[in-house]
Every structure is written in structure tokens, then in C-alpha cells.
Motif scaffolding. Structure first.
Motif, PDB file in Angstrom:
ATOM      1  N   UNK A   7      49.470  51.430  48.373  1.00  0.00           N
ATOM      2  CA  UNK A   7      48.587  50.674  47.906  1.00  0.00           C
ATOM      3  C   UNK A   7      47.320  50.959  49.042  1.00  0.00           C
ATOM      4  N   UNK A   8      47.145  50.800  49.885  1.00  0.00           N
ATOM      5  CA  UNK A   8      46.204  51.027  51.133  1.00  0.00           C
ATOM      6  C   UNK A   8      45.079  52.295  50.369  1.00  0.00           C
ATOM      7  N   UNK A   9      46.010  53.087  49.993  1.00  0.00           N
ATOM      8  CA  UNK A   9      45.590  54.667  49.852  1.00  0.00           C
ATOM      9  C   UNK A   9      45.119  54.556  48.037  1.00  0.00           C
ATOM     10  N   UNK A  10      45.958  53.358  46.690  1.00  0.00           N
ATOM     11  CA  UNK A  10      45.488  53.521  45.814  1.00  0.00           C
ATOM     12  C   UNK A  10      43.780  53.089  45.661  1.00  0.00           C
ATOM     13  N   UNK A  11      43.173  51.808  46.581  1.00  0.00           N
ATOM     14  CA  UNK A  11      43.036  51.068  46.776  1.00  0.00           C
ATOM     15  C   UNK A  11      41.060  51.411  47.131  1.00  0.00           C
ATOM     16  N   UNK A  12      41.574  52.657  48.342  1.00  0.00           N
ATOM     17  CA  UNK A  12      40.197  53.063  49.285  1.00  0.00           C
ATOM     18  C   UNK A  12      39.896  53.982  47.782  1.00  0.00           C
ATOM     19  N   UNK A  29      49.613  41.692  40.325  1.00  0.00           N
ATOM     20  CA  UNK A  29      50.218  40.839  41.274  1.00  0.00           C
ATOM     21  C   UNK A  29      50.407  40.967  42.972  1.00  0.00           C
ATOM     22  N   UNK A  30      49.061  42.128  42.680  1.00  0.00           N
ATOM     23  CA  UNK A  30      49.154  42.715  44.625  1.00  0.00           C
ATOM     24  C   UNK A  30      47.446  42.721  44.506  1.00  0.00           C
ATOM     25  N   UNK A  31      47.120  41.726  44.131  1.00  0.00           N
ATOM     26  CA  UNK A  31      45.399  41.943  44.194  1.00  0.00           C
ATOM     27  C   UNK A  31      44.794  41.393  45.591  1.00  0.00           C
ATOM     28  N   UNK A  32      45.468  41.016  46.491  1.00  0.00           N
ATOM     29  CA  UNK A  32      45.449  40.265  47.316  1.00  0.00           C
ATOM     30  C   UNK A  32      45.693  41.446  48.784  1.00  0.00           C
ATOM     31  N   UNK A  33      46.339  42.842  48.085  1.00  0.00           N
ATOM     32  CA  UNK A  33      46.214  43.872  48.834  1.00  0.00           C
ATOM     33  C   UNK A  33      45.220  45.240  47.945  1.00  0.00           C
ATOM     34  N   UNK A  34      44.462  44.508  47.169  1.00  0.00           N
ATOM     35  CA  UNK A  34      43.801  45.333  46.370  1.00  0.00           C
ATOM     36  C   UNK A  34      42.445  45.371  45.865  1.00  0.00           C
ATOM     37  N   UNK A  35      42.159  44.849  47.573  1.00  0.00           N
ATOM     38  CA  UNK A  35      40.910  44.864  47.767  1.00  0.00           C
ATOM     39  C   UNK A  35      39.516  45.025  47.344  1.00  0.00           C
ATOM     40  N   UNK A  36      39.368  46.454  46.997  1.00  0.00           N
ATOM     41  CA  UNK A  36      38.385  47.385  46.855  1.00  0.00           C
ATOM     42  C   UNK A  36      37.779  47.324  45.360  1.00  0.00           C
ATOM     43  N   UNK A  37      39.273  47.087  44.853  1.00  0.00           N
ATOM     44  CA  UNK A  37      39.995  47.039  43.099  1.00  0.00           C
ATOM     45  C   UNK A  37      39.274  45.416  42.693  1.00  0.00           C
ATOM     46  N   UNK A  38      39.826  43.901  43.715  1.00  0.00           N
ATOM     47  CA  UNK A  38      39.106  43.464  43.006  1.00  0.00           C
ATOM     48  C   UNK A  38      37.246  43.225  43.180  1.00  0.00           C
TER      49      UNK A  38
END
Length: 529
Positions: A371-376, A138-147
Motif C-alpha cells: 500500500x505504501x508503494x502504490x500510494x507513493x 476500505x484502505x483510504x486511511x493508508x493511502x493519504x496521497x490518493x485521498x
């Protein structure tokens, strides 16, 4: 109705909390007591991985999977990660041997850290609909690197096995960009050369080779191993009996799950192993040996062929072998030994485990920073830091290619040297690049065979996982426990000749189906409708 299902699932997990008190107290500081909770900071991040450290420093808590070397809060890589993202990590380290069981206790408590790392698929699926976990999808818009990674590596089909029946994703996946040929047949090539023998390419050639080795070295057991599961995982695909999910393979043609361990394919597999045991060609301890015991057997000429992880193990066995058997000692990787199902290796799995975030984190003021941390961790910069280490110290870039510095290359154990600075650990590395693996292993056989495995169809497809709700998962666990116990007992008895395969096969099939296979088959096939 949906609330009732979730409440029931949560209640089943809360039963585990009776044993959680002591660990929960130890995790008190790890449960989100954040003196900087008001600093929300900037969410997301560019796909290139540029770190954003706006706002005040926030503290993020983590249950850490400790393996390799003991955790050290002063690891240079950890300090660099904290600096880049302006965070302080509050880490509770749990040894690998206890991790999965203790993680379950923590996940059933009211003090779940912001991140619970390295959780297996079974636990993710059991907890998915309980309301305990954050729905990551539900938060993929805040996880661009994962996406971007999911799209780049075309891993969505495998990732679907981690979704619940409603299609919700509750896990941050640990991924590989390329399926590695890191488990394989291994063989004493120096012994082959000394006796004018050829490496086997088929199971018939393997049998013939083992016969010749037994004649040359009568006191040996030419074929050895560590466990029935390890052997089946690596050798079973050549017979068409692995990879599977709890013994079931999905048949695309019939659109059904079918139990493989009552098939003629599996019967042929155990018959072959039984023949090796009966003729003294296989080690009677091939299902019960530790890695250290196998190292001793192979390095001293007691055994010559086995299936195991290659990589660092190959280096270790060659070092020990030179000490025990002379400078000419050599163990090499083999391509898959072809069986009735062809030249097949292990499952080409690229998602190994996952990181979980509790649902309660969404209410924390620092949620966007979390979220920023895990996406990094999925960004180019994050991956480079957490695998290669610190540029200019542990690695450098020449002609556009990363390479380890001389300091690292001259270390006795490169992998351990990385662990000791906080790199290459199994809690932060969300994507393991193949090029990094190759640079660490420095093994041309591994590189050659990984390339061939991915281009020549050696790897077996990741098995389809049935979509089950919480109540169905509970039923599955109860049924599978009985089925697996009986299966493991009969596998040992068939292979070691305690029960005749020909005389006992029909009774085995009848009994295992009644123990729970029929009910599991129905459960799984109903999930397809």
C-alpha cells in the motif's frame, strides 16, 4: 445470499482459467513468491510524498502494460523508484495488443500478481463483486496521497462510475489533473492559405469548405478518418450523440437512461456523413484506415480535414508532410466544429483506467509496504520521478518551474527518450500532470485549446454508468453484443448509402429495439430505483 452472488461471479471468471495455465506458469515468480514476506515495514506516507524505506527489501510483483518501448528492468527511473522505497519489482511485461485479454486470464487464475496495472473500466466493474479484488476504498486511511488527489482534483463524481452497486471501490485510478484537448479536428492550414480559404467553425461551413477543396483538387477526398468509433467520439458531441455509455445517455430531467442511436440527433449525424460520401467529399475508407494510411493520405494531398489525436501525431504528420509535399506543409489543430448541439468536443474524461490489487494481498505480511508503494505513486515526488524523470539529469527546476534539460530537449523524440529511461510509461504513472503534457508536446495550440476547452464548456460530461450487479453485468454483456453488432452494421450501411436513411430508418429503429435496446433500457433504468 451475498456470498452466493460473489461465488457465482467468481465462478464465471474461473471459466477463463482453462486458457490460463501457460501464462500462469510464466507468472510463477510474479505471483507473490516473496522471500522477504516477513518485512512489513512502515505503511502510509506523508502527503508530500517522502519515501519510507524502513525494514528489509521486499519484492512486489506486477503485470506490466508494455507500450512505447520494450520493458527494461534496468531503466534508471525504475531503479530510482526501487531505491527510494526499498523494494524489488518482479515484473511480467505483456504487449499492449494482448494486454486486456491476458490480464483477464491472470485475474481468473490463482497466481495474481500484487499489482495488475492499466485495467479498463468494464473489467473492473465485472470483477468488483466477485471477491477477487481488494476493496481499495476500505484502505483510504493508508493511502493519504490518493485521498488527497481525489479531493484536490474534485474527481469523486467520475470515480463513482468505477464503484460497484454497494459503493465499494476496487481500483487505484489512473488520473489526469486537467482534461486535455488531445483529440480534435485537424486541417491542412497551408492549403487553406494557398487558396484564400477559412477554417470552418460550423458543420455547414465544413461542408462548404469540403466542396471547395473537391473542386480545387478533384482527385482528392477532402475529409478522411480512421474508424466510425473514433469519428463519433470526436465529432458526435457536436450532434449530441456522444459521450454515452453503450449508446445510452442519462437524462437528468426525466431521471432515465435513453438510447441515443435511434434519436433524430443521430439520424441527422449519419445523414450528414452520407451526404459527404455521396458527393465524393469523404474518403470511402474513413471508417477503415489505419493511422499510417491517414498519415500518407494527408501528407500527400489526398485528404485535408480529419479528426484524430493531436499531440505526437500532429508532429509526425507535419514531418512526413514536409518530406512528401514540401517545406510549407502544415497541419494545425482546430477548435470544435459546432453542430446542432453547439461547440462541443469529446468527453472530458480524467480517469482512463486503473490498477488492481488482489484481495489475497491483504493476507500477505508485506501488505502495508504494498500500500505504501502504490500510494507513493500519487505523491508529488513519485509523480515527478515517473513523468519528468531524474532531477538534474532529465529535468531541472528554475524559478519554481520544472523544465526538461537541454539533453532531453535536443533529443529527436522527447517522449521516446522518456520511455527509454522508464518514465512516462502507462503502468506506473498514476497521475498525468497537464503541465508535463504541455512541456512534452511544446505545442501552443494544444495549450491554448486545452485552456479554452476547460473554461468555455467544449468538453462533454462523463456519461453516467449504471450500477449493475454481477448477474446484471452478464445480462448486459449478452444484450450489448447483439445490439452493437447490429448498430455497427447499420451505421456503415446508412453512411455508405447501402440502405436509404429515409426509407430504412423506421425498420432500423424497430429492429435494434427488439435486438436488445428495450431490455438494456429497462436494465439500466431499474438500476436507478
Amino acid at each position: 445470499m451475498e456470498k452466493n452472488k460473489k461465488a457465482g461471479a467468481a465462478a464465471r471468471w474461473i471459466k477463463l482459467a482453462a486458457g490460463a495455465l501457460a501464462l500462469s506458469l510464466a507468472l510463477g515468480a510474479c505471483g507473490g513468491n516473496n522471500e522477504n514476506e516477513g518485512a512489513a515495514g512502515t505503511a502510509g506516507g506523508s502527503s508530500g510524498g517522502a519515501a519510507s524505506s524502513g525494514g528489509e527489501t521486499v519484492t512486489l510483483s506486477m503485470l506490466f502494460y508494455e507500450t512505447g518501448v520494450p520493458f527494461n528492468k534496468d531503466w534508471p527511473v525504475l531503479k530510482e523508484l526501487e531505491s527510494r522505497l526499498n523494494v524489488k519489482l518482479d515484473i511480467q511485461a505483456v504487449p499492449k495488443s494482448d494486454y486486456q485479454s491476458k490480464a483477464k486470464i491472470v485475474l481468473s487464475s490463482d497466481k495474481i500478481p500484487d499489482m495488475v496495472t492499466n485495467i479498463n473500466q468494464k473489467t473492473v466493474l465485472e470483477l468488483g463483486s466477485s471477491g477477487t479484488l481488494l476493496p481499495i476504498g476500505d484502505y483510504m486511511d493508508k493511502l493519504p496521497n490518493l485521498k488527497r488527489r481525489i479531493d484536490e482534483y474534485k474527481i469523486e463524481t467520475e470515480l463513482d462510475n468505477w464503484r460497484d452497486p454497494d459503493g465499494k471501490l476496487y481500483v487505484l485510478p489512473f488520473m489526469k489533473d486537467y482534461a486535455n484537448y488531445n483529440r480534435s479536428p485537424l486541417i491542412r492550414t497551408d492549403v487553406l492559405k494557398a487558396n484564400g480559404l477559412q477554417a470552418p467553425t460550423t458543420v455547414d461551413e465544413l461542408y462548404d469548405l469540403l466542396k471547395k477543396l473537391k473542386a480545387l483538387y478533384p482527385d482528392s477526398y477532402p475529409f478522411t478518418g480512421t474508424s466510425a468509433e473514433d469519428l463519433r467520439t470526436m465529432f458526435g458531441p457536436a450532434w449530441g450523440v456522444d459521450g454515452n455509455y453503450n449508446g445510452f445517455l442519462y437524462n437528468k430531467e426525466t431521471d432515465k437512461f435513453e438510447y441515443v442511436y435511434t434519436s433524430d440527433k443521430y439520424k441527422a449525424y449519419v445523414t450528414f456523413l452520407n451526404k459527404l460520401i455521396k458527393e465524393g467529399l469523404a474518403d470511402p475508407e474513413m471508417f477503415t484506415s489505419t493511422e499510417d494510411q491517414v498519415l500518407q493520405k494527408v501528407s500527400t494531398g489526398k485528404s485535408f480535414v480529419y479528426y484524430f489525436y493531436n499531440g505526437e501525431h500532429k508532429s509526425n504528420v507535419n514531418l512526413l508532410g514536409k518530406e512528401n509535399s514540401g517545406s510549407g506543409f502544415e497541419v494545425s489543430i482546430l477548435p470544435p466544429i459546432a453542430g446542432p448541439n453547439g461547440k462541443k468536443s469529446m468527453v472530458g474524461e480524467r480517469i482512463t483506467s486503473g490498477m488492481l490489487i488482489p484481495a489475497s494481498a491483504a493476507k500477505k505480511p508485506y501488505f502495508d509496504r504494498l500500500l505504501q508503494f502504490v500510494d507513493y505513486l500519487y505523491s508529488d515526488e513519485g509523480i515527478d520521478l515517473l513523468t519528468w524523470g531524474i532531477e538534474g539529469d532529465t529535468y531541472e527546476v528554475k524559478d519554481g518551474q520544472k523544465q526538461f534539460t537541454e539533453k532531453m530537449l535536443s533529443a529527436d523524440n522527447l517522449n521516446r527518450s522518456l520511455w527509454e529511461i522508464g518514465a512516462a510509461n502507462a503502468s506506473f504513472v498514476m497521475l498525468w500532470p497537464y503541465k508535463w503534457f504541455a512541456a512534452v508536446l511544446k505545442d501552443k495550440e494544444f495549450e491554448q485549446y486545452t485552456e479554452e476547452a476547460n473554461t468555455q464548456g467544449w468538453l462533454v460530461d462523463v456519461p453516467k454508468v449504471p450500477k449493475l450487479g454481477a448477474d446484471q453485468r452478464e445480462e448486459e454483456n449478452l444484450l450489448y453484443a447483439g445490439v452493437n453488432d447490429y448498430f455497427a452494421k447499420m451505421q456503415e450501411q446508412f453512411v455508405y448509402g447501402k440502405v436509404s436513411i429515409e426509407d430504412g430508418w423506421d425498420d432500423y429503429v424497430k429492429e435494434i429495439r427488439s435486438v436488445g435496446v428495450d431490455k438494456l433500457e429497462k436494465l439500466y433504468n431499474d438500476s436507478l430505483r
